[in-house]
Design an enzyme around this catalytic site. Structure first.
Site, PDB file in Angstrom:
ATOM      1  CG  HIS A   1      -1.672   1.150   1.305  1.00  0.00           C
ATOM      2  ND1 HIS A   1      -3.401   1.266   0.482  1.00  0.00           N
ATOM      3  CD2 HIS A   1      -1.849   2.178   2.247  1.00  0.00           C
ATOM      4  CE1 HIS A   1      -3.244   2.475   0.752  1.00  0.00           C
ATOM      5  NE2 HIS A   1      -2.800   3.316   1.790  1.00  0.00           N
ATOM      6  CD  GLU A   2       2.270   3.257   4.191  1.00  0.00           C
ATOM      7  OE1 GLU A   2       3.043   4.443   3.229  1.00  0.00           O
ATOM      8  OE2 GLU A   2       1.495   3.318   4.567  1.00  0.00           O
TER       9      GLU A   2
ATOM     10  CB  ALA B   1      11.152  15.792  18.889  1.00  0.00           C
TER      11      ALA B   1
ATOM     12  CE1 TYR C   1       4.069  13.769  13.152  1.00  0.00           C
ATOM     13  CE2 TYR C   1       5.863  12.506  13.722  1.00  0.00           C
ATOM     14  CZ  TYR C   1       4.461  13.068  12.853  1.00  0.00           C
ATOM     15  OH  TYR C   1       4.518  11.952  11.981  1.00  0.00           O
TER      16      TYR C   1
ATOM     17  NE  ARG D   1       2.134   6.668   8.183  1.00  0.00           N
ATOM     18  CZ  ARG D   1       2.208   6.192   6.863  1.00  0.00           C
ATOM     19  NH1 ARG D   1       3.452   6.763   6.707  1.00  0.00           N
ATOM     20  NH2 ARG D   1       2.274   5.152   6.538  1.00  0.00           N
TER      21      ARG D   1
ATOM     22  N   GLY E   1       7.003  11.541   6.692  1.00  0.00           N
ATOM     23  CA  GLY E   1       7.448  10.233   7.344  1.00  0.00           C
ATOM     24  C   GLY E   1       6.943   9.619   6.214  1.00  0.00           C
TER      25      GLY E   1
ATOM     26  N   GLY F   1       6.311   6.020   8.541  1.00  0.00           N
ATOM     27  CA  GLY F   1       5.770   5.750   9.733  1.00  0.00           C
ATOM     28  C   GLY F   1       6.591   3.944   9.653  1.00  0.00           C
TER      29      GLY F   1
ATOM     30  N   GLY G   1       9.972   4.680  11.323  1.00  0.00           N
ATOM     31  CA  GLY G   1      11.003   6.078  12.108  1.00  0.00           C
ATOM     32  C   GLY G   1      11.529   4.844  13.409  1.00  0.00           C
TER      33      GLY G   1
HETATM   34  P1  ADP Z   1       6.707   8.476  10.686  1.00  0.00           P
HETATM   35  O1  ADP Z   1       8.137   8.591   9.985  1.00  0.00           O
HETATM   36  O2  ADP Z   1       5.139   9.152  10.385  1.00  0.00           O
HETATM   37  O3  ADP Z   1       7.296  10.065  11.295  1.00  0.00           O
HETATM   38  P2  ADP Z   1       7.260   6.887  13.575  1.00  0.00           P
HETATM   39  O4  ADP Z   1       7.539   5.789  12.894  1.00  0.00           O
HETATM   40  O5  ADP Z   1       8.656   7.875  13.748  1.00  0.00           O
HETATM   41  O6  ADP Z   1       7.015   7.492  11.629  1.00  0.00           O
HETATM   42  O7  ADP Z   1       6.526   7.282  14.127  1.00  0.00           O
HETATM   43  C1  ADP Z   1       5.410   7.042  13.994  1.00  0.00           C
HETATM   44  C2  ADP Z   1       4.100   7.713  14.111  1.00  0.00           C
HETATM   45  O8  ADP Z   1       4.162   7.925  15.947  1.00  0.00           O
HETATM   46  C3  ADP Z   1       4.136   9.328  13.770  1.00  0.00           C
HETATM   47  O9  ADP Z   1       3.221   8.801  12.643  1.00  0.00           O
HETATM   48  C4  ADP Z   1       3.072  10.056  14.350  1.00  0.00           C
HETATM   49  O10 ADP Z   1       2.181  10.060  14.780  1.00  0.00           O
HETATM   50  C5  ADP Z   1       3.399   9.753  16.023  1.00  0.00           C
HETATM   51  N1  ADP Z   1       4.958  10.696  16.329  1.00  0.00           N
HETATM   52  C6  ADP Z   1       6.077  10.141  16.301  1.00  0.00           C
HETATM   53  N2  ADP Z   1       6.979  10.636  17.329  1.00  0.00           N
HETATM   54  C7  ADP Z   1       6.318  11.881  17.169  1.00  0.00           C
HETATM   55  C8  ADP Z   1       6.052  13.116  18.717  1.00  0.00           C
HETATM   56  N3  ADP Z   1       7.478  13.375  18.883  1.00  0.00           N
HETATM   57  N4  ADP Z   1       5.508  13.905  18.928  1.00  0.00           N
HETATM   58  C9  ADP Z   1       4.424  13.620  18.169  1.00  0.00           C
HETATM   59  N5  ADP Z   1       3.860  12.709  17.756  1.00  0.00           N
HETATM   60  C10 ADP Z   1       4.764  11.745  17.519  1.00  0.00           C
END
Ligand code: ADP
Length: 594
Positions: free
Chosen positions: A373-374, A493, A496, A539, A550, A552, A554
């Protein structure tokens, strides 16, 4: 149950009766033998005495000096115990050593006299009316020429009449009863004790006290019996210890098995279950043993499977699901157990918990679906823009450039996803193989690199990025991977958080661990999502994540890196206030390096 007589009291009276009878018979036999012997001797003695007297009185006899004979006999009678009588052939008594001859009847009719009158030695044992006793009479004839002119008779009380005299002696009766009584009691008791010992041994053996041994006994039968019993006990002991050992091994194997195992008999009653089965069905063997499977466990599929396993000649396989929170998926295998004649006695049911495998399979399926899907979204977009360009938009320079920019952005996104996927699978593979090289390094070095990597992006978004790190904190780390994890956290950080906010990175040395925290004042994460944000492609806000670039993946990468370091990652977050991601690593040795 009526009390049975002991062996002692069965044996003793019969022994005693037999012994008394034997003793009496023997006494009687010995007495009569003795009496016969004494009588024979007495006859000989009497004969000698009679002959001697015949010689002594011979001449006087013929001179008819009867008074002299009587006097001589009386004299003689005072010195010897036998009674001597001298009579004429007519039977008239001339003299007697003990009786008044004048008053004595004629001896003519006496059997010994009759015989002596015929010229032979007459012997007779009979009651003497004169003496009122049983006497032995020996009569010898006194001859003149061939004619018997008189008789000399010697007599003694018969020994046979005395033979049972000793029965009047109390000592006889004491000996008669006491001696056989004691002997019989002794032997009966000995036998009874010996049998009692075998009985005690048999009881011990039946109580599984197989170390007990019977003492050696004198006779060969007892000795053989003792040997046989001791050998039997040793053999039983050996077999029992073998059976016990095998049972313990089986117990250990069963209880050590991850699979739930149960044995049910042909009535579907539980014979045994192992610990895994107890835990799986939340039951206890002691309580369900002997109960039917329907009474013990409420699960229709399992009942059906057990019934099938008992009637099926071949091993049976099937899937059983225990609905709950969470659902438990079981792979069931059942086979019948038979006795030595081939009859089915029970069924062995083995239940393998495949929930983890099912979950993994589900995760894999979800992952493939998510990846597809991604990847599909940017590829569809790129394809769409390329087709639009081909269909003529390429001739519209303004739109063409915009389309190309969008396509490049999607390509970058594709690249980012693939990069993240590759790096995730590399970390997973290295961690599984134990190939993640850790070295004791100062954490500062890594944080400096993170500051460099993220500084520009933070500045671009006017986010204040602060590092508050104490010097000399050392941990066992893979600097490259830890940098990648921290960059992901700081990047999130920044991503978001609204412009103007602050992101603080701290590193602290705690007892046994080093804690690195990334704290932001961003949008935060609600409780429902916190448990899932480390899943791949998860996410909270898909659109927002995509907008900020992002993938999803990380946080999934961060989690795997932290686990490869033997550490853990925690999140504290509240929506609209901010989040704190803390990495806890096992601490290394302190160095002076900063
Ligand atoms: P992405 O690449 O979408 O950031 P991650 O695996 O890094 O994927 O993070 C998964 C989800 O966690 C993110 O889509 C986000 O919704 C949430 N997230 C991650 N870090 C934070 C943060 N510091 N503050 C708020 N939400 C966060």
């Amino acid at each position: 149950m009526p009390k049975r007589p002991t062996l002692l009291w069965k044996l003793y009276p019969s022994y005693l009766v037999v012994a008394l009878l034997s003793f009496c018979l023997m006494a009687w036999h010995v007495s009569s033998q003795l009496a016969d012997y004494c009588n024979d001797r007495a006859v000989n003695d009497l004969k000698t005495q009679a002959l001697l007297v015949e010689k002594l009185v011979g001449e006087r006899f013929f001179k008819d000096s009867s008074s002299q004979i009587d006097t001589m006999l009386k004299e003689m009678g005072s010195k010897i115990s036998s009674r001597i009588t001298v009579a004429l052939a007519s039977g008239a008594v001339l003299g007697d050593s003990q009786m008044n001859a004048a008053r004595m009847d004629s001896l003519k009719g006496r059997p010994e006299i009759k015989e002596a009158m015929e010229g032979r030695v007459g012997i007779s044992t009979r009651m003497s009316l004169t003496m009122d006793a049983r006497m032995i009479f020996v009569a010898v004839p006194v001859k003149r020429g061939d004619a018997v002119t008189g008789i000399v008779r010697a007599a003694l009380p018969s020994a046979s009449s005395d033979a049972l005299l000793w029965t009047n002696d109390p000592l006889f009766w004491v000996i008669l009863f006491f001696l056989p009584g004691i002997c019989c009691f002794y032997w009966s008791r000995r036998l009874s004790c010996a049998i009692g010992e075998f009985r005690a041994a048999a009881r011990k053996f039946s109580e599984i006290d197989l170390g007990y041994r019977v003492d050696e006994r004198g006779t060969s039968e007892f000795s053989e019996l003792t040997d046989a019993m001791n050998t039997m006990a040793a053999e039983l002991n050996f077999r029992l210890s073998t059976v016990t050992r095998q049972r313990n091994e089986l117990e250990a194997v069963l209880s050590g098995m991850m699979e739930a195992v149960m044995v049910v008999d042909t009535d579907e009653r539980i014979v045994r279950i192992n610990r895994a089965a107890e835990q799986l069905f939340r039951i206890q063997q002691d309580r369900v043993k002997g109960k039917t499977i329907q009474e013990a466990i409420r699960h229709t599929d399992l009942h059906r499977f057990v019934t099938g396993a008992l009637v099926c000649a071949d091993p049976l396989e099937g899937d059983i699901v225990i609905i709950g929170d969470p659902d438990i998926f079981l792979q069931a295998r059942g086979a019948t157990l038979r006795d030595d004649q081939g009859r089915v006695t029970s069924a062995l049911i083995v239940l393998n918990d495949v929930t983890r495998l099912k979950t993994l399979e589900m995760i894999r399926r979800d992952f493939v679906a998510n990846v597809s899907h991604e990847l599909k979204t940017p590829i569809t977009s790129i394809k769409g823009f390329l087709e639009t360009l081909k269909e003529g938009a390429i001739k519209d320079p303004e739109n063409a450039e915009r389309f190309l920019d969008i396509s490049i952005r999607h390509t970058d996104r594709l690249n980012a996803i693939i990069e993240d996927l590759l790096s995730l699978s590399r970390i997973e593979r290295d961690a599984e193989r134990g190939e993640v090289a850790l070295e004791s390094r100062p954490v500062n070095e890594v944080l400096d690199a993170v500051a460099k990597a993220c500084g520009e992006k933070a500045r671009g978004k006017t986010i204040n990025l602060e590092f508050r790190v104490k010097d000399g904190i050392v941990a066992d780390i893979n600097p490259t991977l830890l940098e990648q994890a921290l960059v992901n956290l700081v990047d999130n950080a920044v991503k978001y958080s609204e412009p103007g906010k602050t992101v603080v990175v701290t590193a602290e040395d705690h007892p046994g661990e080093v804690v690195i925290k990334v704290k932001d004042q961003g949008c935060g994460i609600s409780k429902d999502h916190i448990t899932r944000i480390f899943e791949r492609f998860y996410r909270v806000d898909k659109a927002r994540s995509r907008k900020v670039g992002g993938t999803g993946l990380g946080l999934a990468i961060v989690k795997h890196i932290v686990h490869a370091h033997g550490g853990r990652i925690l999140v504290e977050s509240s929506p609209a206030k901010g989040s704190v991601f803390s990495i806890h690593l096992p601490s290394g040795q302190k160095t002076d390096a900063t």
